[in-house]
Design an enzyme around this catalytic site. Structure first.
Site, PDB file in Angstrom:
ATOM      1  N   CYS A  34       0.851  -1.189   0.000  1.00  0.00           N
ATOM      2  CA  CYS A  34       0.000   0.000   0.000  1.00  0.00           C
ATOM      3  C   CYS A  34       0.892   1.246   0.000  1.00  0.00           C
ATOM      4  O   CYS A  34       1.861   1.320   0.758  1.00  0.00           O
ATOM      5  CB  CYS A  34      -0.918   0.007   1.214  1.00  0.00           C
ATOM      6  SG  CYS A  34      -2.029   1.435   1.271  1.00  0.00           S
TER       7      CYS A  34
ATOM      8  N   CYS B  27       0.488   4.725   6.913  1.00  0.00           N
ATOM      9  CA  CYS B  27      -0.169   4.598   8.218  1.00  0.00           C
ATOM     10  C   CYS B  27       0.771   3.896   9.198  1.00  0.00           C
ATOM     11  O   CYS B  27       1.232   2.779   8.939  1.00  0.00           O
ATOM     12  CB  CYS B  27      -1.473   3.824   8.088  1.00  0.00           C
ATOM     13  SG  CYS B  27      -2.601   4.507   6.834  1.00  0.00           S
TER      14      CYS B  27
ATOM     15  N   CYS C  77       0.221   0.110  10.296  1.00  0.00           N
ATOM     16  CA  CYS C  77      -0.246  -0.890   9.340  1.00  0.00           C
ATOM     17  C   CYS C  77       0.861  -1.766   8.772  1.00  0.00           C
ATOM     18  O   CYS C  77       1.871  -1.273   8.247  1.00  0.00           O
ATOM     19  CB  CYS C  77      -0.989  -0.198   8.193  1.00  0.00           C
ATOM     20  SG  CYS C  77      -1.790  -1.362   7.065  1.00  0.00           S
TER      21      CYS C  77
ATOM     22  N   CYS D 262     -17.137  -8.534   4.615  1.00  0.00           N
ATOM     23  CA  CYS D 262     -16.381  -7.312   4.375  1.00  0.00           C
ATOM     24  C   CYS D 262     -15.115  -7.636   3.583  1.00  0.00           C
ATOM     25  O   CYS D 262     -14.427  -8.612   3.894  1.00  0.00           O
ATOM     26  CB  CYS D 262     -16.007  -6.653   5.692  1.00  0.00           C
ATOM     27  SG  CYS D 262     -17.419  -6.335   6.768  1.00  0.00           S
TER      28      CYS D 262
ATOM     29  N   CYS E 197     -19.802  -5.218   2.568  1.00  0.00           N
ATOM     30  CA  CYS E 197     -19.018  -4.069   3.020  1.00  0.00           C
ATOM     31  C   CYS E 197     -17.673  -4.115   2.301  1.00  0.00           C
ATOM     32  O   CYS E 197     -17.141  -5.198   2.036  1.00  0.00           O
ATOM     33  CB  CYS E 197     -18.818  -4.116   4.527  1.00  0.00           C
ATOM     34  SG  CYS E 197     -17.830  -2.741   5.192  1.00  0.00           S
TER      35      CYS E 197
ATOM     36  N   CYS F  72     -19.471   3.055   7.590  1.00  0.00           N
ATOM     37  CA  CYS F  72     -18.772   2.336   8.657  1.00  0.00           C
ATOM     38  C   CYS F  72     -17.495   3.126   8.935  1.00  0.00           C
ATOM     39  O   CYS F  72     -16.599   3.182   8.085  1.00  0.00           O
ATOM     40  CB  CYS F  72     -18.445   0.910   8.207  1.00  0.00           C
ATOM     41  SG  CYS F  72     -17.468  -0.045   9.394  1.00  0.00           S
TER      42      CYS F  72
ATOM     43  N   ARG G 184     -18.637  -1.809  16.995  1.00  0.00           N
ATOM     44  CA  ARG G 184     -18.006  -3.093  16.683  1.00  0.00           C
ATOM     45  C   ARG G 184     -16.678  -3.283  17.391  1.00  0.00           C
ATOM     46  O   ARG G 184     -15.818  -2.393  17.390  1.00  0.00           O
ATOM     47  CB  ARG G 184     -17.762  -3.218  15.180  1.00  0.00           C
ATOM     48  CG  ARG G 184     -17.017  -4.515  14.803  1.00  0.00           C
ATOM     49  CD  ARG G 184     -16.768  -4.646  13.334  1.00  0.00           C
ATOM     50  NE  ARG G 184     -18.016  -4.723  12.625  1.00  0.00           N
ATOM     51  CZ  ARG G 184     -18.255  -4.139  11.449  1.00  0.00           C
ATOM     52  NH1 ARG G 184     -17.312  -3.424  10.878  1.00  0.00           N
ATOM     53  NH2 ARG G 184     -19.414  -4.274  10.866  1.00  0.00           N
TER      54      ARG G 184
END
Length: 328
Positions: A52, A56, A59, A96, A127, A187, A259
């Site tokens: 990616c 972040c 991550c 998801c 999702c 979400c 959640r």
């Protein structure tokens, strides 16, 4: 009453309540809007893993960090649909799908739209989390039948630059606006334990609870430290503070599903039970969340039995306008 005018001082006052008083208030609010013994169960699958371009700090999938993660190309459609069928057989009501992208390229759109339609045809809620979206991409996902789009704010606006530099806070809010305008459900939540202060947890919940329409799903993640990431050595947030945040989220956004997401595998049954009492009523089921471990499924089944929790059945959903969403 549903409020969108919470102030930071209002939210700070909730955090400052004695713990038992806060949980009692949260449970009272929860019972006004939900069956307290029903939990919504989702399964999460990585459909494209690693490399990616975002940085972040938490991550494992960031191409900026040396985490020894093996990158994978997009999963074949038939493999994704087989995983969705297995998730349904195991009792999940929502499937998801996440891709390690900054944003989907146009060449990826036929692929993700096919996945949405295929999973939707199984009778599951759908999702996706694919990074930032344009208004056009959001509209096409909504037209294909996508129920929810996940795009977390992660933390407060003030703490955000300490965690991520490759996209802005407003970039994230823009994507949420596109999702809402396209008639999908939002979400959006955050990750606790990123080295933030309580005022940052207050700031995160303030951003979410003052959106024109509250997110229908609010993930409250607990950081899973990953070796090779900048936040790998961050001191662990106390479970009591995590539960406090869940309780405050329940009070602020009474109709949203709160959640339990990443970090749950490290918690005891008693700690998870406390989170359910605080107003959590959704979780990810399965032994892997994208690339990090999740709670053992056998342990989850025993926990459900011990607590008397039952799974929510899949809901038949229709594309909503903003006016419809505000009326829910």
């Amino acid at each position: 009453m549903i409020r969108n005018d919470w102030s930071r001082s209002d939210i700070a006052a909730l955090f400052d309540l004695p713990f038992n008083d806060l949980l009692f208030r949260a449970q009272t609010v929860h019972r006004e809007h939900f069956d307290p013994n029903v939990v919504q169960v989702s399964t999460l699958l990585s459909i494209k893993t690693g490399n990616c371009p975002e940085d972040c700090g938490y991550c494992s999938q960031s191409g900026h960090h040396d985490t020894a993660l093996q990158a994978e190309k997009k999963l074949a459609v038939d493999k994704v649909l087989a995983a969705a069928a297995e998730a349904k057989a195991n009792g999940s009501s929502r499937f998801c799908m996440g891709a390690a992208w900054r944003n989907p390229h146009e060449r990826d759109m036929p692929y993700v739209l096919e996945l949405v339609k295929g999973v939707k045809a199984m009778g599951l809620e759908t999702c996706m989390t694919l990074g930032m979206l344009t208004a056009s991409q959001a509209e096409r996902l909504g037209d294909a039948g996508l129920d929810y789009y996940n795009h977390n704010l992660d933390t407060s606006r003030e703490h955000y630059p300490n965690v991520i530099s490759t996209r802005t806070y407003d970039d994230r809010l823009d994507t949420l606006e596109h999702v809402r305008a396209a008639g999908m459900k939002v979400c959006s939540g955050g990750i606790l334990g990123l080295g933030e202060k309580r005022e940052d947890r207050i700031g995160l919940l303030h951003e979410l609870s003052t959106l024109p329409i509250h997110p229908e799903s609010v993930p409250i993640n607990l950081l899973v430290p990953v070796a090779g990431t900048p936040l790998a050595e961050t001191p662990r947030l106390s479970v009591i503070e995590w539960v406090r945040t869940i309780a405050v989220a329940r009070i602020l956004m009474p109709k949203g599903y709160v959640r339990l997401s990443a970090g749950r595998e490290s918690l005891s049954d008693a700690e998870q039970a406390m989170a359910f009492f605080a107003g959590a009523n959704s979780l990810f089921y399965g032994e892997k969340l994208l690339t990090t471990p999740n709670a053992d499924t056998g342990r989850d089944e025993k926990l459900f039995d011990d607590l008397g929790l039952i799974r929510e059945a899949p809901k038949v959903s229709v594309k909503m306008t903003a006016v419809d969403a505000m009326a829910v």
